[in-house]
Write a protein that holds these residues in place. Structure first.
Motif, PDB file in Angstrom:
ATOM      1  N   ASP A   1     -72.907  12.785 -24.090  1.00 15.76           N
ATOM      2  CA  ASP A   1     -71.468  12.530 -24.038  1.00 15.76           C
ATOM      3  C   ASP A   1     -70.685  13.841 -23.984  1.00 15.76           C
ATOM      4  OD1 ASP A   1     -71.568   9.757 -24.012  1.00 15.76           O
ATOM      5  OD2 ASP A   1     -70.943   9.515 -26.106  1.00 15.76           O
ATOM      6  N   GLU A   2     -71.158  14.843 -24.698  1.00 16.77           N
ATOM      7  CA  GLU A   2     -70.476  16.146 -24.706  1.00 16.77           C
ATOM      8  C   GLU A   2     -70.584  16.852 -23.366  1.00 16.77           C
ATOM      9  OE1 GLU A   2     -70.763  14.806 -28.796  1.00 16.77           O
ATOM     10  OE2 GLU A   2     -72.232  14.855 -27.187  1.00 16.77           O
ATOM     11  N   VAL A   3     -71.739  16.756 -22.710  1.00 21.42           N
ATOM     12  CA  VAL A   3     -71.887  17.347 -21.374  1.00 21.42           C
ATOM     13  C   VAL A   3     -70.952  16.638 -20.398  1.00 21.42           C
ATOM     14  CG1 VAL A   3     -73.474  17.729 -19.434  1.00 21.42           C
ATOM     15  CG2 VAL A   3     -74.230  18.201 -21.776  1.00 21.42           C
ATOM     16  N   GLN A   4     -70.892  15.310 -20.484  1.00 26.34           N
ATOM     17  CA  GLN A   4     -69.984  14.554 -19.619  1.00 26.34           C
ATOM     18  C   GLN A   4     -68.532  14.953 -19.862  1.00 26.34           C
ATOM     19  OE1 GLN A   4     -68.716  10.652 -20.712  1.00 26.34           O
ATOM     20  NE2 GLN A   4     -69.268   9.826 -18.703  1.00 26.34           N
ATOM     21  N   ALA A   5     -68.140  15.070 -21.140  1.00 23.67           N
ATOM     22  CA  ALA A   5     -66.765  15.457 -21.461  1.00 23.67           C
ATOM     23  C   ALA A   5     -66.458  16.852 -20.926  1.00 23.67           C
ATOM     24  CB  ALA A   5     -66.533  15.397 -22.970  1.00 23.67           C
ATOM     25  N   ALA A   6     -67.404  17.769 -21.080  1.00 20.16           N
ATOM     26  CA  ALA A   6     -67.213  19.137 -20.573  1.00 20.16           C
ATOM     27  C   ALA A   6     -67.061  19.136 -19.058  1.00 20.16           C
ATOM     28  CB  ALA A   6     -68.385  20.016 -21.000  1.00 20.16           C
ATOM     29  N   ASP A   7     -67.835  18.309 -18.376  1.00 17.33           N
ATOM     30  CA  ASP A   7     -67.712  18.177 -16.924  1.00 17.33           C
ATOM     31  C   ASP A   7     -66.320  17.681 -16.557  1.00 17.33           C
ATOM     32  OD1 ASP A   7     -68.206  17.773 -14.155  1.00 17.33           O
ATOM     33  OD2 ASP A   7     -69.169  15.843 -14.517  1.00 17.33           O
ATOM     34  N   SER A   8     -65.839  16.652 -17.256  1.00 22.56           N
ATOM     35  CA  SER A   8     -64.521  16.102 -16.966  1.00 22.56           C
ATOM     36  C   SER A   8     -63.412  17.119 -17.220  1.00 22.56           C
ATOM     37  CB  SER A   8     -64.271  14.847 -17.806  1.00 22.56           C
ATOM     38  OG  SER A   8     -65.007  13.757 -17.314  1.00 22.56           O
ATOM     39  N   LEU A   9     -63.467  17.777 -18.360  1.00 25.94           N
ATOM     40  CA  LEU A   9     -62.454  18.782 -18.682  1.00 25.94           C
ATOM     41  C   LEU A   9     -62.436  19.889 -17.629  1.00 25.94           C
ATOM     42  CD1 LEU A   9     -63.146  18.843 -22.488  1.00 25.94           C
ATOM     43  CD2 LEU A   9     -60.894  18.379 -21.493  1.00 25.94           C
ATOM     44  N   SER A  10     -63.611  20.351 -17.252  1.00 29.91           N
ATOM     45  CA  SER A  10     -63.694  21.403 -16.243  1.00 29.91           C
ATOM     46  C   SER A  10     -63.234  20.896 -14.884  1.00 29.91           C
ATOM     47  CB  SER A  10     -65.116  21.945 -16.150  1.00 29.91           C
ATOM     48  OG  SER A  10     -65.192  22.937 -15.153  1.00 29.91           O
ATOM     49  N   TYR A  11     -63.591  19.658 -14.541  1.00 28.76           N
ATOM     50  CA  TYR A  11     -63.146  19.111 -13.257  1.00 28.76           C
ATOM     51  C   TYR A  11     -61.624  19.128 -13.178  1.00 28.76           C
ATOM     52  CZ  TYR A  11     -62.674  16.316  -9.101  1.00 28.76           C
ATOM     53  OH  TYR A  11     -62.343  15.913  -7.831  1.00 28.76           O
ATOM     54  N   LEU A  12     -60.976  18.603 -14.205  1.00 28.99           N
ATOM     55  CA  LEU A  12     -59.520  18.540 -14.190  1.00 28.99           C
ATOM     56  C   LEU A  12     -58.906  19.934 -14.121  1.00 28.99           C
ATOM     57  CD1 LEU A  12     -59.063  15.692 -16.796  1.00 28.99           C
ATOM     58  CD2 LEU A  12     -58.690  15.519 -14.327  1.00 28.99           C
TER      59      LEU A  12
ATOM     60  N   ARG B   1     -69.547  24.789 -19.009  1.00 27.10           N
ATOM     61  CA  ARG B   1     -70.279  25.404 -20.129  1.00 27.10           C
ATOM     62  C   ARG B   1     -69.300  25.891 -21.200  1.00 27.10           C
ATOM     63  NH1 ARG B   1     -72.583  30.585 -19.864  1.00 27.10           N
ATOM     64  NH2 ARG B   1     -70.560  31.064 -18.962  1.00 27.10           N
ATOM     65  N   ASP B   2     -68.181  26.497 -20.790  1.00 25.05           N
ATOM     66  CA  ASP B   2     -67.185  26.968 -21.751  1.00 25.05           C
ATOM     67  C   ASP B   2     -66.606  25.809 -22.555  1.00 25.05           C
ATOM     68  OD1 ASP B   2     -67.581  29.494 -20.629  1.00 25.05           O
ATOM     69  OD2 ASP B   2     -65.761  29.410 -19.408  1.00 25.05           O
ATOM     70  N   TRP B   3     -66.271  24.721 -21.873  1.00 19.35           N
ATOM     71  CA  TRP B   3     -65.738  23.542 -22.567  1.00 19.35           C
ATOM     72  C   TRP B   3     -66.794  22.940 -23.494  1.00 19.35           C
ATOM     73  CZ3 TRP B   3     -60.953  22.116 -23.312  1.00 19.35           C
ATOM     74  CH2 TRP B   3     -59.954  22.473 -22.404  1.00 19.35           C
ATOM     75  N   LEU B   4     -68.041  22.925 -23.054  1.00 12.21           N
ATOM     76  CA  LEU B   4     -69.129  22.392 -23.886  1.00 12.21           C
ATOM     77  C   LEU B   4     -69.213  23.180 -25.190  1.00 12.21           C
ATOM     78  CD1 LEU B   4     -72.412  22.723 -24.679  1.00 12.21           C
ATOM     79  CD2 LEU B   4     -71.516  20.442 -24.166  1.00 12.21           C
ATOM     80  N   VAL B   5     -69.137  24.492 -25.100  1.00 13.72           N
ATOM     81  CA  VAL B   5     -69.221  25.332 -26.302  1.00 13.72           C
ATOM     82  C   VAL B   5     -67.993  25.129 -27.184  1.00 13.72           C
ATOM     83  CG1 VAL B   5     -69.326  27.728 -27.134  1.00 13.72           C
ATOM     84  CG2 VAL B   5     -70.782  26.990 -25.227  1.00 13.72           C
ATOM     85  N   TRP B   6     -66.845  24.871 -26.582  1.00 14.25           N
ATOM     86  CA  TRP B   6     -65.660  24.567 -27.394  1.00 14.25           C
ATOM     87  C   TRP B   6     -65.862  23.259 -28.154  1.00 14.25           C
ATOM     88  CZ3 TRP B   6     -61.913  20.612 -27.081  1.00 14.25           C
ATOM     89  CH2 TRP B   6     -60.830  20.788 -27.942  1.00 14.25           C
ATOM     90  N   LEU B   7     -66.448  22.267 -27.483  1.00 11.40           N
ATOM     91  CA  LEU B   7     -66.700  20.971 -28.124  1.00 11.40           C
ATOM     92  C   LEU B   7     -67.816  21.052 -29.162  1.00 11.40           C
ATOM     93  CD1 LEU B   7     -66.538  18.670 -24.973  1.00 11.40           C
ATOM     94  CD2 LEU B   7     -64.892  18.690 -26.869  1.00 11.40           C
TER      95      LEU B   7
END
Length: 197
Positions: A129-140, A39-45
């Motif tokens: 796409d943004e939710v997927q990117a946020a998931d990936s960023l958070s996963y890493l 969620r934090d990464w999603l809001v950044w994006l």
């Protein structure tokens, strides 16, 4: 082993009562930190992300909190296996939808949250796409240690662990995420045990 975590998105507070309730709902999940950071990464994006995007990021893996979900063989199954990913995504979407339906969510489009959760592994239009990117960023950021534990325990080889981390980074299509995802990928690979299993 690389120990210094690269720059990560700042933490954000819930922007609505429903989002705050979602944060409480997912708290018992063993990977709740991953969900919160997504969620934090999603809001950044997407700084002006609507509630549906924020809640989807916060609940995207919730099916794993409940017994009976799909199981992935870390050693033998491809990381992009549709026979795992689609049941996982759709079960999370269904569970999130049932939970939201039990709330007074007049200001939240439940169908849209379900759509976004249902696409979180593969991405798509209008925020998916943004939710997927946020998931990936958070996963890493948050689950590199989990991947390392699969390697350490012999659940998968080091090469397979690297393939998982590389897959999570490689699926990101949001241009703004490219630089942080590259830095996090390098860091996450550095967390894996050095010997191949």
């Amino acid at each position: 082993m690389t120990s210094v975590l690269p720059w990560t998105a700042p933490e954000v507070a819930a922007a609505s009562e429903t989002e705050a309730l979602a944060a409480e709902w997912v708290r018992p999940y063993s990977q709740a930190h991953h969900l919160a950071r997504a969620r934090d990464w999603l809001v950044w994006l997407v700084p002006d992300a609507p509630a549906e995007l924020r809640i989807a990021a916060l609940t995207h893996d919730i099916e794993r909190m409940f017994p009976g979900g799909p199981v992935l063989d870390h050693a033998a199954t491809d990381w992009d296996s549709p026979f795992y990913l689609y049941p996982h995504m759709l079960r999370s979407a269904e569970i999130t939808g049932f939970w939201l339906a039990g709330l007074d969510t007049a200001s939240v489009d439940v169908a849209e949250v379900r759509r976004l959760v249902g696409l979180h592994e593969v991405g798509g239009l209008n925020g998916a796409d943004e939710v997927q990117a946020a998931d990936s960023l958070s996963y890493l950021e948050t689950l590199a240690g989990l991947t390392a534990s699969w390697v350490s325990s012999g659940s998968c080889s080091r090469d397979k662990g690297i393939a998982k981390l590389t897959y999570m980074a490689g699926r990101v299509r949001v241009p703004a995420a490219r630089e942080p995802v590259a830095a996090l990928l390098e860091w996450a690979i550095g967390q894996l045990p050095g010997e191949d299993r």
